[in-house]
Design an enzyme around this catalytic site. Structure first.
Site, PDB file in Angstrom:
ATOM      1  N   ASN A 197       0.720  -1.281   0.083  1.00 50.83           N
ATOM      2  CA  ASN A 197       0.112  -0.118  -0.089  1.00 50.83           C
ATOM      3  C   ASN A 197       0.678   1.561   0.032  1.00 50.83           C
ATOM      4  OD1 ASN A 197      -2.638  -1.504   0.105  1.00 50.83           O
ATOM      5  ND2 ASN A 197      -1.973  -1.935   2.274  1.00 50.83           N
ATOM      6  N   TYR A 216      -0.667   9.778   6.741  1.00 49.34           N
ATOM      7  CA  TYR A 216       0.905   9.502   6.059  1.00 49.34           C
ATOM      8  C   TYR A 216       1.322  10.614   5.173  1.00 49.34           C
ATOM      9  CZ  TYR A 216      -0.271   4.587   7.155  1.00 49.34           C
ATOM     10  OH  TYR A 216      -0.878   3.461   7.733  1.00 49.34           O
ATOM     11  N   ASN A 225      10.539  -0.322   5.300  1.00 52.44           N
ATOM     12  CA  ASN A 225       9.307  -0.009   5.791  1.00 52.44           C
ATOM     13  C   ASN A 225       8.115  -1.100   5.240  1.00 52.44           C
ATOM     14  OD1 ASN A 225       6.737   0.793   6.427  1.00 52.44           O
ATOM     15  ND2 ASN A 225       6.831   2.975   5.640  1.00 52.44           N
ATOM     16  N   ALA A 272       1.965  -3.068   6.761  1.00 48.62           N
ATOM     17  CA  ALA A 272       1.301  -3.818   7.372  1.00 48.62           C
ATOM     18  C   ALA A 272       2.101  -5.286   7.848  1.00 48.62           C
ATOM     19  CB  ALA A 272      -0.211  -4.140   6.830  1.00 48.62           C
ATOM     20  N   GLU A 299      14.412  -0.076  10.462  1.00 48.49           N
ATOM     21  CA  GLU A 299      13.024  -0.010  10.185  1.00 48.49           C
ATOM     22  C   GLU A 299      12.459   1.275  10.132  1.00 48.49           C
ATOM     23  OE1 GLU A 299      11.294  -2.389  13.084  1.00 48.49           O
ATOM     24  OE2 GLU A 299       9.100  -1.798  12.725  1.00 48.49           O
ATOM     25  N   HIS A 323       8.860   3.759   9.744  1.00 47.60           N
ATOM     26  CA  HIS A 323       7.525   3.952   9.396  1.00 47.60           C
ATOM     27  C   HIS A 323       7.416   5.569   9.499  1.00 47.60           C
ATOM     28  CE1 HIS A 323       6.915  -0.189  10.404  1.00 47.60           C
ATOM     29  NE2 HIS A 323       7.506  -0.058  11.390  1.00 47.60           N
ATOM     30  N   ARG A 383      -0.902   4.617  17.672  1.00 47.49           N
ATOM     31  CA  ARG A 383      -2.227   4.188  16.778  1.00 47.49           C
ATOM     32  C   ARG A 383      -2.935   2.901  17.259  1.00 47.49           C
ATOM     33  NH1 ARG A 383      -0.358   4.207  10.653  1.00 47.49           N
ATOM     34  NH2 ARG A 383      -2.793   3.844  10.527  1.00 47.49           N
TER      35      ARG A 383
HETATM   36  C1  DQA Z   1       3.263   2.027   8.174  1.00 44.54           C
HETATM   37  C2  DQA Z   1       2.634   1.831   9.408  1.00 44.54           C
HETATM   38  C3  DQA Z   1       1.858   0.327   9.224  1.00 44.54           C
HETATM   39  O1  DQA Z   1       1.174   0.070  10.501  1.00 44.54           O
HETATM   40  C4  DQA Z   1       0.862   0.390   8.163  1.00 44.54           C
HETATM   41  O2  DQA Z   1       0.414  -0.774   7.993  1.00 44.54           O
HETATM   42  C5  DQA Z   1       1.691   0.998   6.935  1.00 44.54           C
HETATM   43  C6  DQA Z   1       2.317   2.081   6.976  1.00 44.54           C
HETATM   44  C7  DQA Z   1       4.066   3.702   8.152  1.00 44.54           C
HETATM   45  O3  DQA Z   1       5.017   4.091   7.235  1.00 44.54           O
HETATM   46  O4  DQA Z   1       3.659   4.147   9.059  1.00 44.54           O
HETATM   47  O5  DQA Z   1       1.114   0.618   5.980  1.00 44.54           O
HETATM   48  O6  DQA Z   1       4.401   1.244   7.804  1.00 44.54           O
END
Ligand code: DQA
Length: 150
Positions: free
Chosen positions: A12, A24, A75, A78, A99, A101, A108
């Site tokens: 996504n 985002y 990244n 999910a 890692e 995000h 969240r």
């Molecule tokens: C994410 C956070 C995840 O929980 C979510 O499923 C995403 C994006 C972020 O970049 O904030 O797809 O990795």
């Protein structure tokens, strides 16, 4: 490959810019790619920037990083919260891993507070939007040059 940093994006993230912009932001994946290229170039690295919605493809790319990258930014979207397969691939990857995000996963839903992959990472950056990718490149560059210096 010497000086290559793989930046792997999970499901996504191809929709960035239009996907839940209140969470985002409005930057697209291409904007993030450009940020990474710029920062890596400044520090003498080259970025290999990829996105996939498929877990198996991400696992294959992590395996490729074992020989072709000097550092890895992930990244996992999910898959962060579900993928033991990605964790295992990352644990088998000898290069430093960060890692990332975009959102602060800890503010969240509770199911986002748990990351399966953090265990394999040198560090985690979350909540800073696209800047997080640049911070991750800086952190990796420092870790790589520390390792080279022995
Ligand atoms: C994410 C956070 C995840 O929980 C979510 O499923 C995403 C994006 C972020 O970049 O904030 O797809 O990795």
């Amino acid at each position: 490959m010497a000086n290559a940093i793989f930046v792997l994006n999970g499901p996504n993230l191809n929709l960035l810019g239009t996907r839940e912009p209140e969470v985002y932001g409005t930057e697209t994946l291409e904007d993030l790619h450009a940020r990474c290229d710029r920062k890596a170039h400044e520090l003498g690295f080259v970025v290999d920037f990829r996105q996939s919605n498929a877990e198996g493809e991400l696992v294959n790319w992590i395996q490729e990083a074992r020989t072709d990258a000097s550092g890895l930014i992930v990244n996992a979207g999910a898959f962060t919260h579900t993928s033991i397969a990605m964790l295992d691939a990352l644990l088998a990857c000898p290069v430093p891993i960060v890692e990332v995000h975009l959102s602060n996963i800890f503010t969240r839903e509770p199911f986002r507070h748990r990351s399966y992959i953090s265990q394999a990472a040198k560090g985690v950056i979350c909540g800073f939007g696209g800047l997080g990718y640049e911070l991750a490149i800086e952190a990796l560059a420092a870790a790589i040059s520390r390792a080279k210096a022995g």
